[in-house]
Design a protein around this motif. Structure first.
Motif, mmCIF file in Angstrom:
data_model
loop_
_atom_site.group_PDB
_atom_site.id
_atom_site.type_symbol
_atom_site.label_atom_id
_atom_site.label_comp_id
_atom_site.label_asym_id
_atom_site.label_seq_id
_atom_site.Cartn_x
_atom_site.Cartn_y
_atom_site.Cartn_z
ATOM 1 N N GLY A 174 -0.798 -42.330 -33.015
ATOM 2 C CA GLY A 174 -1.293 -42.708 -31.702
ATOM 3 C C GLY A 174 -2.131 -43.968 -31.793
ATOM 4 O O GLY A 174 -2.545 -44.384 -32.886
ATOM 5 N N GLU A 175 -2.371 -44.585 -30.656
ATOM 6 C CA GLU A 175 -3.143 -45.823 -30.616
ATOM 7 C C GLU A 175 -4.584 -45.581 -31.052
ATOM 8 O O GLU A 175 -5.069 -44.444 -31.074
ATOM 9 N N ASN A 176 -5.277 -46.676 -31.371
ATOM 10 C CA ASN A 176 -6.702 -46.582 -31.682
ATOM 11 C C ASN A 176 -7.459 -46.008 -30.497
ATOM 12 O O ASN A 176 -7.202 -46.365 -29.351
ATOM 13 N N GLY A 177 -8.403 -45.138 -30.794
ATOM 14 C CA GLY A 177 -9.273 -44.618 -29.753
ATOM 15 C C GLY A 177 -8.742 -43.424 -28.998
ATOM 16 O O GLY A 177 -9.384 -42.961 -28.044
ATOM 17 N N THR A 178 -7.592 -42.882 -29.401
ATOM 18 C CA THR A 178 -7.025 -41.748 -28.672
ATOM 19 C C THR A 178 -7.623 -40.407 -29.099
ATOM 20 O O THR A 178 -7.413 -39.399 -28.430
ATOM 21 N N GLY A 179 -8.345 -40.390 -30.212
ATOM 22 C CA GLY A 179 -8.984 -39.151 -30.643
ATOM 23 C C GLY A 179 -8.277 -38.444 -31.777
ATOM 24 O O GLY A 179 -8.258 -37.213 -31.831
ATOM 25 N N HIS A 313 1.972 -36.572 -32.007
ATOM 26 C CA HIS A 313 1.667 -37.876 -31.409
ATOM 27 C C HIS A 313 0.730 -37.696 -30.222
ATOM 28 O O HIS A 313 0.984 -36.889 -29.323
ATOM 29 N N ILE A 314 -0.379 -38.448 -30.242
ATOM 30 C CA ILE A 314 -1.338 -38.397 -29.138
ATOM 31 C C ILE A 314 -1.021 -39.543 -28.180
ATOM 32 O O ILE A 314 -1.114 -40.717 -28.563
ATOM 33 N N PRO A 315 -0.647 -39.263 -26.945
ATOM 34 C CA PRO A 315 -0.315 -40.334 -26.001
ATOM 35 C C PRO A 315 -1.561 -41.101 -25.593
ATOM 36 O O PRO A 315 -2.677 -40.558 -25.620
ATOM 37 N N PRO A 316 -1.415 -42.365 -25.226
ATOM 38 C CA PRO A 316 -2.572 -43.159 -24.789
ATOM 39 C C PRO A 316 -3.170 -42.607 -23.497
ATOM 40 O O PRO A 316 -2.497 -41.914 -22.731
ATOM 41 N N LEU A 317 -4.409 -42.924 -23.257
ATOM 42 C CA LEU A 317 -5.124 -42.393 -22.099
ATOM 43 C C LEU A 317 -4.469 -42.807 -20.786
ATOM 44 O O LEU A 317 -4.448 -42.028 -19.826
ATOM 45 N N ARG A 318 -3.911 -44.008 -20.735
ATOM 46 C CA ARG A 318 -3.302 -44.490 -19.487
ATOM 47 C C ARG A 318 -2.082 -43.671 -19.077
ATOM 48 O O ARG A 318 -1.659 -43.714 -17.929
ATOM 49 N N GLU A 319 -1.503 -42.925 -20.024
ATOM 50 C CA GLU A 319 -0.341 -42.106 -19.717
ATOM 51 C C GLU A 319 -0.714 -40.669 -19.338
ATOM 52 O O GLU A 319 0.164 -39.846 -19.085
ATOM 53 N N ARG A 320 -1.975 -40.376 -19.295
ATOM 54 C CA ARG A 320 -2.421 -39.034 -18.897
ATOM 55 C C ARG A 320 -3.635 -39.143 -17.973
ATOM 56 O O ARG A 320 -4.762 -38.794 -18.337
ATOM 57 N N PRO A 321 -3.419 -39.647 -16.768
ATOM 58 C CA PRO A 321 -4.526 -39.877 -15.830
ATOM 59 C C PRO A 321 -5.295 -38.614 -15.489
ATOM 60 O O PRO A 321 -6.467 -38.695 -15.105
ATOM 61 N N GLU A 322 -4.654 -37.447 -15.630
ATOM 62 C CA GLU A 322 -5.366 -36.204 -15.317
ATOM 63 C C GLU A 322 -6.596 -36.010 -16.211
ATOM 64 O O GLU A 322 -7.537 -35.304 -15.832
ATOM 65 N N ASP A 323 -6.566 -36.623 -17.397
ATOM 66 C CA ASP A 323 -7.679 -36.450 -18.340
ATOM 67 C C ASP A 323 -8.795 -37.468 -18.126
ATOM 68 O O ASP A 323 -9.916 -37.268 -18.619
ATOM 69 N N ILE A 324 -8.513 -38.564 -17.421
ATOM 70 C CA ILE A 324 -9.473 -39.662 -17.346
ATOM 71 C C ILE A 324 -10.757 -39.226 -16.647
ATOM 72 O O ILE A 324 -11.870 -39.440 -17.157
#
Length: 454
Positions: A174-179, A313-324
């Motif tokens: 996953g991208e940097n910063g995804t956890g 695989h952890i998806p980027p934050l922009r692909e899971r707006p429910e979590d933002i």
């Protein structure tokens, strides 16, 4: 070479101490006042301070030296201090020791005693740091909540829970910063090893020359600076979990060393011919495309097979707006508590802006943005302007010219440093790099942050 800071307002005293210590292999720096000493110790790596207690404004009470010791405490500067004075005052010595001075010597001293004290206290400080490091690494990790409500992340956590008890090696991508490190800890907490240690190591931050010592440990005398036995991460993580972050940064030689341990569980401590065994469970993580690296011969396929028995695989934050929104409110409460701001909330406009922002840096960027807003806001309701999202939002659809990976990495580094107004550490944190990792890349690409147009 250990560096000693000699603080005294008398030139002949500084020269005498400097000559005596230099003759025994120490590097010496001199200061003629506590003020100058504080400037040096906050900008240079000092291994020990030799501190005179009395100066021109007050030659008997030792107050200037005591004030300097108090300032070291308030700034959390943990450098051993040996105090010295021409006045044989037990009271001053006691007060200095109460302020964490490690030893006391009277002037005029015998050079043999001065050298012996400096050697002993530097050695003790090094041993204390090593023990503290081992204690920190040896503590079982505490359970951490993984705050999600998006379907894709709930499914990911379900997979992680199923994989956790199996002891299979897991690769997190996953991208940097995804956890990724948080997910690794989550897996450990749901495994059969939860009562044992979770040990994390950033592979990109280990110099190649120290790789074997860091991972496998070393024996006293194995090399010049090996003054004590040292446990490696594989040993510390026995019966627990070893998290290898940034696994994609390993060079070919280091990949082969890791592969051998993963295949056989065997390794040798540096300086020993005895083969050791580890049963640490391996979780690794990367933001790199390892398949592409394999195609370009930058990563070993057999190593990937050992690492990714299960790949998550952890998806980027922009692909899971429910979590933002969920994460934003959690981070707001966390940072408000940290900075003693009381209860804070987001305005409706701030909520909308957060949902529209691309969050290229994912959860790490979201956390940084909210933390800055908490610090800078004059009100307990954070509005969109204090989040400063427009100043660093990025057009993710922008077309980039074709370039090499090195050129792309160099451009990204420069952009991050400019974005954070020349703050290299904050830029590295945003990019998911440790302090040593980003400075290595700055050296690699000959980037001087001071000469960038911010």
């Amino acid at each position: 070479m250990n560096k000693v800071l000699i603080v005294d307002d008398q030139l002949d005293v500084r020269m005498s101490a400097s000559i005596a210590l230099s003759n025994h292999g120490f590097s010496c720096v001199e200061a003629d006042s506590p003020l100058q000493a504080m400037q040096i110790v906050t900008t240079d790596k000092i291994d020990l301070i030799l501190l005179d207690m009395n100066y021109s404004s007050d030659t008997t009470s030792g107050q200037e030296g005591l004030t300097f010791l108090q300032q070291l405490q308030s700034k959390n500067i943990n450098v051993p201090v040996v105090v010295m004075t021409a006045w044989a005052s037990i009271d001053i010595a006691v007060q200095a020791m109460q302020l964490n001075a490690v030893d006391f010597i009277e002037k005029p001293w015998k050079n043999t005693r001065l050298v012996a004290i400096v050697k002993q206290q530097i050695s003790s400080a090094q041993l204390h740091r090593e023990n503290a490091r081992y204690t920190a690494l040896s503590k079982p990790s505490t359970s951490q909540d993984y705050l999600v409500q998006s379907p894709v992340m709930l499914e990911l956590l379900a997979k992680a829970k199923r994989a956790a008890p199996t002891d299979a090696n897991i690769l997190l991508t996953g991208e940097n910063g995804t956890g990724k490190s948080l997910l690794a800890n989550y897996i450990h907490q749901h495994s059969n090893r939860a009562d044992n240690r979770f040990v994390s190591v950033n592979m990109g931050a280990i110099p190649e020359s120290l790789f074997e010592s860091e991972l496998f440990g070393h024996k006293k005398g194995a090399f010049t600076d090996a003054k004590e036995n040292r446990l490696g991460r594989f040993d510390i993580a026995s019966d627990g979990t070893l998290f290898l972050d940034e696994i994609g940064t390993l060079g070919a030689n280091l990949q082969s060393k890791i592969l051998r341990v993963l295949e056989s569980g065997e390794y040798e401590v540096v300086g020993s011919s005895q083969t050791e065994k580890t049963n640490a469970r391996i979780i690794s993580a990367t933001n790199a495309n390892l398949e592409q690296m394999i195609a370009s011969e930058g990563f070993r396929r057999d190593l990937l097979f050992r690492l990714n028995t299960i790949e998550l695989h952890i998806p980027p934050l922009r692909e899971r707006p429910e979590d933002i929104t969920l994460l934003a409110e959690h981070l707001l409460a966390k940072h408000a508590t940290k900075y003693h701001r009381g209860e804070m909330t987001l305005s409706s406009a701030a909520h909308a802006a957060i949902l529209q922002h691309p969050w290229v840096g994912n959860v790490r960027e979201l956390s940084h943005s909210i933390e800055r807003a908490v610090i800078m806001s004059e009100h307990n309701v954070l509005d969109v302007n204090v989040l400063s999202l427009n100043n660093h939002s990025e057009n993710t659809s922008q077309s980039w010219p074709l370039m090499t990976l090195d050129e792309s990495e160099k451009r990204t580094l420069i952009a991050a440093i400019k974005h954070f107004q020349g703050n290299v550490i904050e830029a590295g944190d945003y990019l998911g790099m440790s302090k040593s990792a980003i400075y290595r890349r700055l050296e690699k690409f000959a980037i001087d942050p001071k000469n960038l147009e911010l």
